[in-house]
Design an enzyme around this catalytic site. Structure first.
Site, PDB file in Angstrom:
ATOM      1  N   GLU A   1      -2.617  -0.757  10.903  1.00  0.00           N
ATOM      2  CA  GLU A   1      -1.275  -0.176  10.868  1.00  0.00           C
ATOM      3  C   GLU A   1      -1.298   1.344  10.823  1.00  0.00           C
ATOM      4  O   GLU A   1      -0.315   1.989  11.176  1.00  0.00           O
ATOM      5  CB  GLU A   1      -0.488  -0.706   9.672  1.00  0.00           C
ATOM      6  CG  GLU A   1      -0.941  -0.166   8.327  1.00  0.00           C
ATOM      7  CD  GLU A   1      -0.149  -0.718   7.164  1.00  0.00           C
ATOM      8  OE1 GLU A   1       0.531   0.077   6.492  1.00  0.00           O
ATOM      9  OE2 GLU A   1      -0.195  -1.927   6.929  1.00  0.00           O
TER      10      GLU A   1
ATOM     11  N   LYS B   1       3.374 -11.674   1.350  1.00  0.00           N
ATOM     12  CA  LYS B   1       2.338 -10.661   1.124  1.00  0.00           C
ATOM     13  C   LYS B   1       2.652  -9.852  -0.117  1.00  0.00           C
ATOM     14  O   LYS B   1       3.809  -9.543  -0.398  1.00  0.00           O
ATOM     15  CB  LYS B   1       2.218  -9.736   2.337  1.00  0.00           C
ATOM     16  CG  LYS B   1       1.052  -8.744   2.228  1.00  0.00           C
ATOM     17  CD  LYS B   1       0.805  -8.019   3.542  1.00  0.00           C
ATOM     18  CE  LYS B   1       1.753  -6.871   3.758  1.00  0.00           C
ATOM     19  NZ  LYS B   1       1.426  -6.120   5.000  1.00  0.00           N
TER      20      LYS B   1
ATOM     21  N   GLU C   1      -6.020  -7.368   3.530  1.00  0.00           N
ATOM     22  CA  GLU C   1      -5.573  -6.308   4.433  1.00  0.00           C
ATOM     23  C   GLU C   1      -5.999  -4.921   3.991  1.00  0.00           C
ATOM     24  O   GLU C   1      -5.901  -4.562   2.823  1.00  0.00           O
ATOM     25  CB  GLU C   1      -4.036  -6.371   4.529  1.00  0.00           C
ATOM     26  CG  GLU C   1      -3.411  -5.314   5.408  1.00  0.00           C
ATOM     27  CD  GLU C   1      -1.915  -5.511   5.552  1.00  0.00           C
ATOM     28  OE1 GLU C   1      -1.218  -4.509   5.806  1.00  0.00           O
ATOM     29  OE2 GLU C   1      -1.434  -6.653   5.405  1.00  0.00           O
TER      30      GLU C   1
ATOM     31  N   ASN D   1       8.477   2.592   7.797  1.00  0.00           N
ATOM     32  CA  ASN D   1       8.256   3.049   6.431  1.00  0.00           C
ATOM     33  C   ASN D   1       6.810   3.466   6.210  1.00  0.00           C
ATOM     34  O   ASN D   1       5.902   3.024   6.911  1.00  0.00           O
ATOM     35  CB  ASN D   1       8.638   1.936   5.452  1.00  0.00           C
ATOM     36  CG  ASN D   1       7.794   0.695   5.656  1.00  0.00           C
ATOM     37  OD1 ASN D   1       6.663   0.612   5.185  1.00  0.00           O
ATOM     38  ND2 ASN D   1       8.332  -0.286   6.367  1.00  0.00           N
TER      39      ASN D   1
ATOM     40  N   ASP E   1      -2.728  -6.816   0.251  1.00  0.00           N
ATOM     41  CA  ASP E   1      -2.816  -5.556   0.986  1.00  0.00           C
ATOM     42  C   ASP E   1      -3.213  -4.440   0.034  1.00  0.00           C
ATOM     43  O   ASP E   1      -2.482  -4.117  -0.902  1.00  0.00           O
ATOM     44  CB  ASP E   1      -1.453  -5.265   1.622  1.00  0.00           C
ATOM     45  CG  ASP E   1      -1.427  -3.976   2.420  1.00  0.00           C
ATOM     46  OD1 ASP E   1      -2.478  -3.336   2.583  1.00  0.00           O
ATOM     47  OD2 ASP E   1      -0.329  -3.616   2.894  1.00  0.00           O
TER      48      ASP E   1
END
Length: 389
Positions: free
Chosen positions: A264, A181, A238, A53, A212
């Site tokens: 990521e 998260k 993050e 995703n 995040d």
């Protein structure tokens, strides 16, 4: 032994959620099937793959470049004679022929999607779960029986607000996830702090909550959040800034006393190497989140892990983004530190096999050949409907 056909399709994974940078109202995903001439239980071996995703479907790139290159190749050049199987490395090299170095972006997603399907087929031809095959080839036959996972969610969702956030976090805890998260950065700092404190009421201490920012912040905002977040003792902070702004990451790492996580959105072993060289990350504390499905697949991921080892980093510091079964197999087979999980969002791609249960944030893997897509009924039904029917 040969690949007889490769099919691809773009499917929708649209939802009303948003993170700090994008909403998912028009999000798509590529699914692929690599069909081989190998027969198991009376049926051709078929490897499946999809992209994670956050990046849209890559059908055009696959149709125009990568699939034709594979189908035009001499089948004998794509075989691993030693293991009597397809050769993912030769296949990767063939896909990347006539591709210039650098520019790691959408191309890496297209290749990563196909690479996932190739490894699924390789493990099925071998009659092994992928994580067992990887352990045999790269970890002296020793795989992890359990993998640490955390529940990813906490998106901005119109109409749910703080009450909905707390309900969501509670549902994850009820399903066995210790660490959860949530997203930050779309709302002002003061509002985000209220959301964080609401989540903490449910999950307990800060060690059970990750936040995040999805690369949203400039240095000033990243540092303002770092200062405000530090007293909570969070599990990690993050992707504070742009994934390629190693200077920002280094400065925040210097000023923030807690654990940080990023990676990521880095799609090559070269970019990963630059993060370790210039991003100020701590090999004893911080977390790297490289996702094979976005970064040219497992073939390139192995190069990334080798580069980490050369830089003094353990694979246990890697907890891949994506929340999918491919990364779970890699985590168990190559001794990573864990894996993201999407229990609710991005279905049916998020989450693991239907019979896998989370206990104290640990999961096992099914004893099924390949990645295990067939053990996730809704996902397998979609793959069959879109690619095989």
């Amino acid at each position: 032994m040969r690949i007889t056909e490769i099919r691809e399709k773009t499917v929708s994974i649209a939802s009303p959620i948003a993170n700090a940078f994008i909403d998912f109202s028009k999000m798509t995903c590529s699914v692929v099937a690599v069909i081989t001439d190998q027969i198991r239980d009376g049926e051709p071996v078929i490897g499946f793959g999809f992209n994670s995703n956050g990046r849209y479907g890559q059908g055009a790139l696959m149709r125009e470049r990568f699939i034709p290159r594979l189908m035009e190749a001499d089948p004998e050049t794509l075989i691993d004679a030693t293991n009597a199987n397809l050769d993912p490395f030769a296949i990767w090299d063939r896909m990347m022929i006539n591709e210039k170095p650098g520019g790691h972006g959408e191309r890496s997603v297209a290749v990563g999607t196909l690479d996932m399907a190739i490894w699924d087929a390789v493990a099925k031809i071998a009659g092994q779960p992928l994580y067992r095959l990887l352990a045999e080839r790269y970890r002296s036959g020793v795989a992890d029986d359990k993998v640490w996972v955390y529940a990813a969610g906490g998106y901005y969702h119109p109409g749910k607000e703080i009450t909905g956030l707390k309900d969501e976090m509670r549902s994850y805890r009820d399903r066995g996830y210790r660490v959860c998260k949530m997203k930050i950065g779309l709302a002002p700092l003061a509002e985000d702090l209220k959301r964080i404190e609401a989540a903490l009421e449910v999950v307990g201490g800060g060690q059970n909550l990750c936040v995040d920012a999805n690369g949203r912040f400039d240095l000033k905002a990243a540092l303002a959040y770092a200062e405000a977040l530090e007293p909570y003792g969070l599990h990690w902070y993050e992707e504070a800034g742009d994934p390629l702004d190693y200077g920002l990451q280094a400065e925040v790492s210097k000023r923030y006393g807690g654990r940080m996580a990023t990676g990521e959105n880095l799609f090559s072993h070269q970019d990963a190497r630059n993060l370790l060289r210039y991003g100020g990350m701590d090999a004893e504390r911080d977390i790297l989140q490289f996702d094979c499905a976005l970064s040219y697949g497992l073939v390139e991921y192995l190069r990334t892990l080798d580069g980490m080892a050369e830089a003094g980093w353990s694979p246990r510091r890697v907890v891949p983004h994506g929340g999918h079964q491919m990364s779970l197999n890699i985590a168990a087979g190559l001794h990573l530190g864990g894996n993201e999980s999407y229990p609710d969002v991005f279905q049916p791609f998020g989450g693991f096999a239907d019979d896998v249960r989370v206990e104290d944030s640990l999961v096992g893997l099914p004893d099924a050949p390949g990645v295990g897509f067939e053990r996730k009924a809704a996902l397998y039904a979609l793959l069959k409907r879109e690619l095989l029917d």
